[in-house]
Structures are given as C-alpha cells and as structure tokens.
Design a protein around this motif. Structure first.
Motif, PDB file in Angstrom:
ATOM      1  N   PHE A   1       0.831  -1.206   0.000  1.00 45.73           N
ATOM      2  CA  PHE A   1       0.000   0.000   0.000  1.00 45.73           C
ATOM      3  C   PHE A   1       0.867   1.258   0.000  1.00 45.73           C
ATOM      4  O   PHE A   1       0.599   2.220  -0.730  1.00 45.73           O
ATOM      5  N   LEU A   2       1.933   1.237   0.796  1.00 48.48           N
ATOM      6  CA  LEU A   2       2.800   2.411   0.899  1.00 48.48           C
ATOM      7  C   LEU A   2       3.509   2.694  -0.419  1.00 48.48           C
ATOM      8  O   LEU A   2       3.572   3.848  -0.862  1.00 48.48           O
ATOM      9  N   ILE A   3       4.025   1.650  -1.063  1.00 52.59           N
ATOM     10  CA  ILE A   3       4.733   1.870  -2.322  1.00 52.59           C
ATOM     11  C   ILE A   3       3.761   2.305  -3.414  1.00 52.59           C
ATOM     12  O   ILE A   3       4.101   3.115  -4.287  1.00 52.59           O
ATOM     13  N   THR A   4       2.523   1.795  -3.360  1.00 52.36           N
ATOM     14  CA  THR A   4       1.507   2.237  -4.321  1.00 52.36           C
ATOM     15  C   THR A   4       1.163   3.705  -4.097  1.00 52.36           C
ATOM     16  O   THR A   4       1.058   4.494  -5.049  1.00 52.36           O
ATOM     17  N   PHE A   5       1.014   4.066  -2.832  1.00 53.66           N
ATOM     18  CA  PHE A   5       0.710   5.459  -2.496  1.00 53.66           C
ATOM     19  C   PHE A   5       1.836   6.386  -2.936  1.00 53.66           C
ATOM     20  O   PHE A   5       1.596   7.446  -3.525  1.00 53.66           O
ATOM     21  N   LEU A   6       3.076   5.987  -2.669  1.00 56.72           N
ATOM     22  CA  LEU A   6       4.217   6.819  -3.054  1.00 56.72           C
ATOM     23  C   LEU A   6       4.326   6.950  -4.572  1.00 56.72           C
ATOM     24  O   LEU A   6       4.703   8.008  -5.087  1.00 56.72           O
ATOM     25  N   THR A   7       3.995   5.869  -5.274  1.00 53.87           N
ATOM     26  CA  THR A   7       4.026   5.926  -6.741  1.00 53.87           C
ATOM     27  C   THR A   7       2.995   6.916  -7.267  1.00 53.87           C
ATOM     28  O   THR A   7       3.299   7.768  -8.114  1.00 53.87           O
ATOM     29  N   LEU A   8       1.762   6.806  -6.765  1.00 53.03           N
ATOM     30  CA  LEU A   8       0.710   7.738  -7.181  1.00 53.03           C
ATOM     31  C   LEU A   8       1.046   9.169  -6.773  1.00 53.03           C
ATOM     32  O   LEU A   8       0.806  10.117  -7.533  1.00 53.03           O
ATOM     33  N   LEU A   9       1.608   9.315  -5.581  1.00 50.23           N
ATOM     34  CA  LEU A   9       1.978  10.647  -5.110  1.00 50.23           C
ATOM     35  C   LEU A   9       3.068  11.248  -5.990  1.00 50.23           C
ATOM     36  O   LEU A   9       3.017  12.434  -6.339  1.00 50.23           O
ATOM     37  N   ALA A  10       4.049  10.430  -6.358  1.00 54.31           N
ATOM     38  CA  ALA A  10       5.136  10.917  -7.209  1.00 54.31           C
ATOM     39  C   ALA A  10       4.606  11.347  -8.576  1.00 54.31           C
ATOM     40  O   ALA A  10       4.968  12.416  -9.087  1.00 54.31           O
ATOM     41  N   ILE A  11       3.743  10.528  -9.165  1.00 54.40           N
ATOM     42  CA  ILE A  11       3.172  10.873 -10.474  1.00 54.40           C
ATOM     43  C   ILE A  11       2.354  12.154 -10.380  1.00 54.40           C
ATOM     44  O   ILE A  11       2.473  13.056 -11.223  1.00 54.40           O
ATOM     45  N   SER A  12       1.538  12.256  -9.346  1.00 49.35           N
ATOM     46  CA  SER A  12       0.659  13.419  -9.199  1.00 49.35           C
ATOM     47  C   SER A  12       1.446  14.692  -8.918  1.00 49.35           C
ATOM     48  O   SER A  12       1.161  15.753  -9.486  1.00 49.35           O
ATOM     49  N   LEU A  13       2.444  14.582  -8.049  1.00 45.92           N
ATOM     50  CA  LEU A  13       3.283  15.742  -7.762  1.00 45.92           C
ATOM     51  C   LEU A  13       4.061  16.159  -9.007  1.00 45.92           C
ATOM     52  O   LEU A  13       4.199  17.355  -9.304  1.00 45.92           O
ATOM     53  N   GLY A  14       4.552  15.165  -9.737  1.00 47.86           N
ATOM     54  CA  GLY A  14       5.251  15.458 -10.982  1.00 47.86           C
ATOM     55  C   GLY A  14       4.344  16.117 -12.005  1.00 47.86           C
ATOM     56  O   GLY A  14       4.762  17.024 -12.735  1.00 47.86           O
ATOM     57  N   GLU A  15       3.088  15.675 -12.063  1.00 46.10           N
ATOM     58  CA  GLU A  15       2.112  16.292 -12.968  1.00 46.10           C
ATOM     59  C   GLU A  15       1.940  17.775 -12.645  1.00 46.10           C
ATOM     60  O   GLU A  15       1.901  18.622 -13.537  1.00 46.10           O
ATOM     61  N   ARG A  16       1.832  18.069 -11.364  1.00 47.55           N
ATOM     62  CA  ARG A  16       1.664  19.473 -10.964  1.00 47.55           C
ATOM     63  C   ARG A  16       2.905  20.293 -11.314  1.00 47.55           C
ATOM     64  O   ARG A  16       2.800  21.437 -11.767  1.00 47.55           O
ATOM     65  N   LEU A  17       4.077  19.704 -11.117  1.00 49.39           N
ATOM     66  CA  LEU A  17       5.316  20.417 -11.432  1.00 49.39           C
ATOM     67  C   LEU A  17       5.474  20.616 -12.942  1.00 49.39           C
ATOM     68  O   LEU A  17       5.935  21.672 -13.387  1.00 49.39           O
ATOM     69  N   LEU A  18       5.094  19.606 -13.718  1.00 52.99           N
ATOM     70  CA  LEU A  18       5.159  19.744 -15.176  1.00 52.99           C
ATOM     71  C   LEU A  18       4.242  20.866 -15.658  1.00 52.99           C
ATOM     72  O   LEU A  18       4.594  21.634 -16.555  1.00 52.99           O
ATOM     73  N   LYS A  19       3.073  20.928 -15.046  1.00 50.97           N
ATOM     74  CA  LYS A  19       2.137  21.995 -15.407  1.00 50.97           C
ATOM     75  C   LYS A  19       2.678  23.351 -14.980  1.00 50.97           C
ATOM     76  O   LYS A  19       2.560  24.347 -15.711  1.00 50.97           O
ATOM     77  N   LEU A  20       3.285  23.389 -13.799  1.00 50.19           N
ATOM     78  CA  LEU A  20       3.849  24.642 -13.302  1.00 50.19           C
ATOM     79  C   LEU A  20       4.999  25.117 -14.188  1.00 50.19           C
ATOM     80  O   LEU A  20       5.144  26.318 -14.456  1.00 50.19           O
ATOM     81  N   LEU A  21       5.799  24.164 -14.652  1.00 45.62           N
ATOM     82  CA  LEU A  21       6.942  24.493 -15.509  1.00 45.62           C
ATOM     83  C   LEU A  21       6.551  24.626 -16.981  1.00 45.62           C
ATOM     84  O   LEU A  21       7.404  24.922 -17.820  1.00 45.62           O
ATOM     85  N   ARG A  22       5.276  24.345 -17.276  1.00 42.71           N
ATOM     86  CA  ARG A  22       4.742  24.442 -18.642  1.00 42.71           C
ATOM     87  C   ARG A  22       5.502  23.540 -19.612  1.00 42.71           C
ATOM     88  O   ARG A  22       5.849  23.942 -20.727  1.00 42.71           O
ATOM     89  N   ILE A  23       5.752  22.333 -19.157  1.00 39.94           N
ATOM     90  CA  ILE A  23       6.431  21.346 -19.999  1.00 39.94           C
ATOM     91  C   ILE A  23       5.376  20.484 -20.684  1.00 39.94           C
ATOM     92  O   ILE A  23       4.540  19.872 -20.017  1.00 39.94           O
ATOM     93  N   GLU A  24       5.403  20.450 -21.995  1.00 42.70           N
ATOM     94  CA  GLU A  24       4.438  19.681 -22.768  1.00 42.70           C
ATOM     95  C   GLU A  24       5.029  18.330 -23.163  1.00 42.70           C
ATOM     96  O   GLU A  24       6.237  18.204 -23.390  1.00 42.70           O
ATOM     97  N   THR A  25       4.179  17.336 -23.243  1.00 46.73           N
ATOM     98  CA  THR A  25       4.595  16.003 -23.679  1.00 46.73           C
ATOM     99  C   THR A  25       3.665  15.541 -24.800  1.00 46.73           C
ATOM    100  O   THR A  25       2.581  16.099 -24.991  1.00 46.73           O
ATOM    101  N   VAL A  26       4.092  14.508 -25.507  1.00 50.13           N
ATOM    102  CA  VAL A  26       3.331  14.084 -26.686  1.00 50.13           C
ATOM    103  C   VAL A  26       2.308  13.000 -26.378  1.00 50.13           C
ATOM    104  O   VAL A  26       1.434  12.727 -27.195  1.00 50.13           O
ATOM    105  N   SER A  27       2.412  12.367 -25.221  1.00 49.69           N
ATOM    106  CA  SER A  27       1.469  11.293 -24.918  1.00 49.69           C
ATOM    107  C   SER A  27       1.274  11.165 -23.413  1.00 49.69           C
ATOM    108  O   SER A  27       2.062  11.692 -22.614  1.00 49.69           O
TER     109      SER A  27
END
Length: 209
Positions: free
Chosen positions: A49-75
């Motif tokens: 459960f903890l590793i799943t939570f950390l994985t989701l947290l990492a992806i979600s936090l990264g999503e917010r940072l990508l949006k903040l940095l205005r980095i676009e991706t193709v997929s």
C-alpha cells in the motif's frame, strides 16, 4: 462506437471512500501486527500500500510540477514517465532536507507526505480518471507480437515482485543497510555516518522512507 460516459462525482466519492476504508484497515492491521505475529501479513500489505501510495503521489506531484513548468509532452505515457521521475526526485530531496535539518521524525515524515498529498490531490484524481481510458486505447493499439510479449513479461515481473513483497525480508542489502540504517536515522533524527558499514553511507534519498 459508443462514447463512454464520465463517471459521476458520486461514484468517485464512493470509490474514494472504499479506497480510504481499505487503507485504514491495512494500516490498523499493520499497527496490530507490530505486537501480534499472526497478523504479519498486514505488514506486507502495508508495504505494498505504501509503495503504491508513493508511486501515485510521485506521479501526481510530478504532474503538478510539469504543469507549473509548462512542460508539454506528446502522450499520456510519456507524461506519466516524466511526472513519476520528477515527483519521485522531489519527494526524495524533501526527505533528505528533512533529515539534514535534524527533523527526521515519524510525525514530520507523515506531515510532509500529507501536505504533498493535499497539493497533488487534484492531479491524482485527473490521472486516475484518465488511466482506464488511456489503458484501453493502448490495448487497442497492440498489434505487434513482440509488444504483447513484452507487456506480458512486464505483468509477470510485477506480479512476482508483489508476491516477493509479501514475504519477510531476506536479501543482504535489505538486512544489512536498507532497514537498519533507516531505523538508525530515525532514532538519530538525522543522517549519521556508519564507519563499520560502507553500504550504509551511500546517498540516501527515497530509501529514507
């Protein structure tokens, strides 16, 4: 082809409540397992459960940072990979900063993860909502035998890792420095040197959890 209807907010709340209930059950079981060896399975489930939570947290936090940095991706997949790496690195360095500040307490770690969860909640919901649709789209594109074989092997590997996670730790790295060193860091509330254990002096980032 029929268009899929988006899930209602009520259904999402129900899903969230179920996930929260399961998480609380596993966490309570883990706490009880600390004093009752017959419930050790909950400790293994808590690890998953903890590793799943950390994985989701990492992806979600990264999503917010990508949006903040205005980095676009193709997929969706490319964005998820970049978000995971960026989020995981951010969590790791925040934990390191916590340890170097002599604030490496259990409560401080939970507060940090809780704050990051609150910050990343909206991207997490968006990513999870898009995942089934993107997964179905990816499956429709599976036309190569080798790609199908690769995915099958990946699923088998992940399943093997999950089964392995349910067993008590037995490998050298885990017993010699991953677990004992993190425990000693937590006792000292900071990062300390280990003169008799060279492996323990490797740079500690996410393993601080």
């Amino acid at each position: 082809m029929t268009e899929e209807r988006p899930r209602s907010s009520k259904a999402r709340y129900v899903d969230g409540a179920i996930i929260l209930a399961v998480a609380l059950l596993i966490t309570c079981g883990h706490i009880l397992a600390l004093s009752h060896s017959s419930l050790r399975i909950f400790s293994r489930l808590f690890d998953i459960f903890l590793i799943t939570f950390l994985t989701l947290l990492a992806i979600s936090l990264g999503e917010r940072l990508l949006k903040l940095l205005r980095i676009e991706t193709v997929s969706y997949l490319e964005r998820t990979v970049f978000a995971f790496g960026l989020g995981l690195g951010t969590i790791s360095y925040l934990l390191l900063l916590l340890a170097l500040s002599h604030l490496f307490y259990s409560i401080a770690i939970f507060v940090l993860l809780g704050l990051l969860f609150i910050i990343s909640l909206r991207p997490m919901v968006s990513w999870l909502s898009a995942f089934p649709r993107e997964a179905k789209g990816a499956l429709r594109e599976l036309k190569s035998f080798w790609l199908i074989l690769y995915i099958a092997l990946a699923i088998i590997t992940i399943a093997t890792v999950i089964i392995r996670a349910l067993l008590p730790p037995s490998d050298w790295d885990t017993l010699m420095y991953h677990l004992p060193v993190a425990k000693d860091f937590l006792k000292a509330h900071t990062i300390i040197p280990f003169y008799d254990n060279p492996g323990a002096n490797f740079p500690a980032l996410l393993q601080l959890v």
